[in-house]
Each structure stands twice: as C-alpha cells, then as structure tokens.
Scaffold this active site. Sequence first.
Site, PDB file in Angstrom:
ATOM      1  N   HIS A  53       8.695   9.918  -7.193  1.00 20.56           N
ATOM      2  CA  HIS A  53       7.526  10.774  -7.345  1.00 20.56           C
ATOM      3  C   HIS A  53       7.663  11.601  -8.625  1.00 20.56           C
ATOM      4  CE1 HIS A  53       5.953  10.672  -2.911  1.00 20.56           C
ATOM      5  NE2 HIS A  53       5.986   9.490  -3.503  1.00 20.56           N
ATOM      6  N   GLU A  55       7.627  14.752  -9.262  1.00 15.21           N
ATOM      7  CA  GLU A  55       8.522  15.910  -9.225  1.00 15.21           C
ATOM      8  C   GLU A  55       9.976  15.464  -9.420  1.00 15.21           C
ATOM      9  OE1 GLU A  55       6.138  15.054  -7.198  1.00 15.21           O
ATOM     10  OE2 GLU A  55       5.074  16.756  -6.342  1.00 15.21           O
ATOM     11  N   CYS A  78       4.413  16.400  -1.754  1.00 13.14           N
ATOM     12  CA  CYS A  78       4.476  15.826  -0.409  1.00 13.14           C
ATOM     13  C   CYS A  78       5.597  16.473   0.396  1.00 13.14           C
ATOM     14  CB  CYS A  78       4.664  14.309  -0.489  1.00 13.14           C
ATOM     15  SG  CYS A  78       6.254  13.811  -1.147  1.00 13.14           S
ATOM     16  N   TRP A 172     -22.419 -16.438 -23.220  1.00 13.71           N
ATOM     17  CA  TRP A 172     -22.162 -15.063 -22.859  1.00 13.71           C
ATOM     18  C   TRP A 172     -23.352 -14.216 -23.290  1.00 13.71           C
ATOM     19  CZ3 TRP A 172     -17.910 -14.422 -20.052  1.00 13.71           C
ATOM     20  CH2 TRP A 172     -16.893 -15.371 -20.158  1.00 13.71           C
ATOM     21  N   ARG A 186     -10.558  -3.369 -15.065  1.00 13.54           N
ATOM     22  CA  ARG A 186      -9.735  -4.209 -14.186  1.00 13.54           C
ATOM     23  C   ARG A 186      -8.346  -3.610 -14.039  1.00 13.54           C
ATOM     24  NH1 ARG A 186     -10.583 -10.413 -16.275  1.00 13.54           N
ATOM     25  NH2 ARG A 186     -12.746 -10.570 -15.599  1.00 13.54           N
ATOM     26  N   THR A 198     -19.673 -16.984  -7.865  1.00 15.58           N
ATOM     27  CA  THR A 198     -19.115 -16.778  -9.204  1.00 15.58           C
ATOM     28  C   THR A 198     -17.916 -17.691  -9.430  1.00 15.58           C
ATOM     29  OG1 THR A 198     -19.889 -14.502  -9.235  1.00 15.58           O
ATOM     30  CG2 THR A 198     -18.074 -15.024 -10.721  1.00 15.58           C
ATOM     31  N   ASP A 202     -18.366 -20.106 -12.523  1.00 20.54           N
ATOM     32  CA  ASP A 202     -17.658 -19.756 -13.773  1.00 20.54           C
ATOM     33  C   ASP A 202     -16.156 -20.020 -13.728  1.00 20.54           C
ATOM     34  OD1 ASP A 202     -20.135 -18.804 -14.501  1.00 20.54           O
ATOM     35  OD2 ASP A 202     -19.660 -16.705 -14.073  1.00 20.54           O
ATOM     36  N   LEU A 206     -10.034 -13.638 -13.600  1.00 19.21           N
ATOM     37  CA  LEU A 206     -10.091 -12.249 -13.128  1.00 19.21           C
ATOM     38  C   LEU A 206      -8.755 -11.518 -13.281  1.00 19.21           C
ATOM     39  CD1 LEU A 206     -12.385 -12.730  -9.969  1.00 19.21           C
ATOM     40  CD2 LEU A 206     -13.048 -11.949 -12.247  1.00 19.21           C
ATOM     41  N   THR A 280     -26.337 -11.838  -6.600  1.00 20.78           N
ATOM     42  CA  THR A 280     -26.505 -11.726  -5.146  1.00 20.78           C
ATOM     43  C   THR A 280     -25.522 -10.719  -4.558  1.00 20.78           C
ATOM     44  OG1 THR A 280     -27.184 -14.039  -5.122  1.00 20.78           O
ATOM     45  CG2 THR A 280     -26.605 -13.053  -3.000  1.00 20.78           C
TER      46      THR A 280
HETATM   47  C1  AOF Z   1       4.012  13.788  -4.614  1.00 20.57           C
HETATM   48  N1  AOF Z   1       4.323  13.333  -5.854  1.00 20.57           N
HETATM   49  O1  AOF Z   1       4.338  11.748  -7.393  1.00 20.57           O
HETATM   50  C2  AOF Z   1       3.295  11.268  -5.371  1.00 20.57           C
HETATM   51  C3  AOF Z   1       2.927  11.781  -4.094  1.00 20.57           C
HETATM   52  O2  AOF Z   1       5.287   6.102  -0.022  1.00 20.57           O
HETATM   53  P1  AOF Z   1       5.477   7.262  -0.921  1.00 20.57           P
HETATM   54  O3  AOF Z   1       6.784   7.946  -0.695  1.00 20.57           O
HETATM   55  O4  AOF Z   1       5.236   6.972  -2.368  1.00 20.57           O
HETATM   56  O5  AOF Z   1       4.390   8.343  -0.453  1.00 20.57           O
HETATM   57  C4  AOF Z   1       3.035   8.186  -0.722  1.00 20.57           C
HETATM   58  C5  AOF Z   1       2.356   9.486  -0.404  1.00 20.57           C
HETATM   59  O6  AOF Z   1       3.053  10.529  -1.084  1.00 20.57           O
HETATM   60  C6  AOF Z   1       0.926   9.586  -0.887  1.00 20.57           C
HETATM   61  O7  AOF Z   1      -0.021   9.243   0.083  1.00 20.57           O
HETATM   62  C7  AOF Z   1       0.820  11.060  -1.233  1.00 20.57           C
HETATM   63  O8  AOF Z   1       0.635  11.833  -0.076  1.00 20.57           O
HETATM   64  C8  AOF Z   1       2.186  11.356  -1.792  1.00 20.57           C
HETATM   65  N2  AOF Z   1       2.262  11.025  -3.209  1.00 20.57           N
HETATM   66  N3  AOF Z   1       3.280  13.034  -3.787  1.00 20.57           N
HETATM   67  O9  AOF Z   1       4.410  14.893  -4.249  1.00 20.57           O
HETATM   68  C9  AOF Z   1       4.005  12.121  -6.262  1.00 20.57           C
HETATM   69  N4  AOF Z   1       2.985  10.008  -5.725  1.00 20.57           N
HETATM   70 ZN    ZN Z   2       6.383  13.560  -3.342  1.00 15.81          ZN
END
Ligand code: AOF
Ligand code: ZN
Length: 346
Positions: A53, A55, A78, A172, A186, A198, A202, A206, A280
């Site tokens: 993450h 942090e 989190c 195109w 994308r 599609t 075509d 993708l 469609t």
């Molecule tokens: C944070 N910092 O950089 C992110 C967060 O499966 P995990 O461990 O990656 O958890 C996914 C969940 O963690 C996501 O739904 C969200 O609540 C949090 N993501 N939180 O503090 C981060 N990527």
């Molecule tokens: Zn986190």
Amino acid sequence: MIDSLDRLFLERAVELAERGMFGVAENPRVGCILVRDGEVIGRGWHARTGGLHAEANAIADAGGDVAGATAYVSLEPCCHTGRQPPCTKALIDRGVARVVGAMDDPDPRVAGRGYETLRAGGVAVDTTNLSTALHLNAGYVSRVTRDAPYVRVKLGASLDGRTGMASGESQWITSAAARADVQYWRARSSAIVTGVGTVLADDPALTVRDGRFAADGHLRQPLVAIADSRNRTPPCAKVFQGAEVLLFAAERGERVDLGQMLKALAARGCNEVLVEAGPTLAGAFLRERLWDEAIVYVAPKLLGRTARPLAEIEFERLADTVGGRVAACDRIGDDVRVILKPDCPS
Ligand code: AOF
Ligand code: ZN
C-alpha cells in the site's frame, strides 16, 4: 483543521496516487507523502493490486524512521488485513504524529474505522474531501458503493452521427489519433465490454499496445467481456490471443442482462469499464442509463442519410431521449473528442 500547506501536500499525494493509473485495476489508486519539520521525507503510492500500500511504500522510501511525521494520504488508511497488513498499524507503530486524509475509504471494512483506529492509537487526524481524490477513484467508489463499475461508453461517428456505410463499410471513420487516444482509456480500465457483433464484424484485439501506459514496465491487459447471447464468439477470435475473456450469454429472454453483467464485473473487482461496441450494444447502455461517461470522437465528415446511426435506439418523445452535459471538449488530431456525463447521474 487543514490549512493551505496541508492542501498543497494532499494534492501532491493525489498526484502520486495517479502513478497507479494503469497498474491498479481492482484497488483504489492511493498516494502518500510523509513530511517532518516542513521537509518531505518519504513518498509512496500503490502501484499494483496485491502490492504494498501507499503508506508502506512511503515509510520504506523514508528509510523507516518516520516518528513525529505527518502522513498526507489520498485515501483513508486501511485498518483491515487484506492482501496487505493494515496501514493504520504501520503508521501508529512507527510513531507518525498526524495523518491528513483527502477522502474517506468507502470499503465497508474501513469506512471511517481507519481514522478512528488512528485516533485511538494517539495519532492526530484531519480529513477533507478533495475533488481530485474523489475523481481519481470514481471507479473504485462506484464498485464499492453501487456494486457496479464506473462505465465509459466510447463512440466514434461522423459529424452527422453516422458510424458506417449501409454496406457495412466502417473502418475508419475517425482518425488514427483518435484510435491512439482510445489506448489511454483502455489502459486505465479494468475491463473492455464489447458485443459478439463487433467481434464477428471487426475481429478486434481490444488490447493495450501503447508503451506509455506500461506500469512497472508491464502492459496490463484489461479483461474483455463479450455480450454474446447465443454463444457465437468464434474460438479463433483475436480477443483470445490477448487478455482474459469472459463471455456473457442470455440467461432468460434473448438479451444479455447488462445490469447483471456490470454487477458480475464489479464482483470480480472491476472499477472502471470501457464499452467499445457497435450501435446496438452501445445504444443499449445509453438507453438503459447504464453509463457514467460517453467519450465521443466526432470526425469532420458527412456520411449521409443512408449510413448507419451511432446508436440503434428509437424514442417517441423528446423527453425520453438520452442527454448529458459536456464535461470536456478537445481536438484529437483531425477529430473532436466530446466527453459527456449524464444529466442525472445513474
Ligand atoms: C490504503 N492504502 O495504498 C490502498 C488501500 O487487498 P488489499 O490489502 O490491497 O486491500 C484492498 C483494500 O485496501 C481496498 O479495498 C481499500 O480499502 C484499501 N486500499 N488502503 O490504506 C493503499 N490501496
Ligand atoms: Zn492500507
């Protein structure tokens, strides 16, 4: 309380989060800046789903000593164990003095408890709702709160709103520059939605091919979801050579239930999807109000009255027609790109 300097650092944290634009498809995009005595001591972002993450990356970037620092985070930290350990614990254990958050995490495992946990652990917490942070994670918020991804419908047409000649000739209408621009949309999507029509007409790949959208030197390929009510997708179709493909058949009735399809994609973690389909299927997304953004490339050409329409939909009354407001309008090569958002958000 948040002052103007806090706001400045928060905006930088959101900019760091943007580095996860193409790599993070099933998680939020998150950035973190650690500041002590007015000096930035660490920067981190969430680079790919399953990875560290933001942090944890910022703490590592600071060399581990972050006691007394302020952490500016683009998303509430989190407090649960997912694929990664809770960030609240890392921040508390390392002695971070203050956390400033740019938006709340709507994930029910967090949803305010991240901030609460920090406060209980003796960390000062200030929060705000920064529009840039919310905008960056509109797809994540949509998936977590609506069980549906954020849906962009890509359309390409002539000035008179036509997509092909009566003969079927269609490649195109828009320019190479417009097609190159589609690579960006994308690359940031979790899935591309198309129709069997599609694929048969075509045989598109993708895929993401533009190296500018690589994350960690790797081009992540979005899932391809094909609405194929009667299982007509040929096994030799080019889509099978690229990404993982999901086929959606009709369960009851003749049509694929698009709402259910979006729900299934959300359940697989899709935050943003791009609909690249013919008149469609694209028309069905518009008519059923299952869109959050329409990206319309308009070529400076007139194809005339017998050419095919942009969307195969019909309305009796003007009041029922599809409308939106122009969120952006830019020139892309020789074409114009109009980004529409629905009048009433779906
Ligand atoms: C944070 N910092 O950089 C992110 C967060 O499966 P995990 O461990 O990656 O958890 C996914 C969940 O963690 C996501 O739904 C969200 O609540 C949090 N993501 N939180 O503090 C981060 N990527
Ligand atoms: Zn986190």
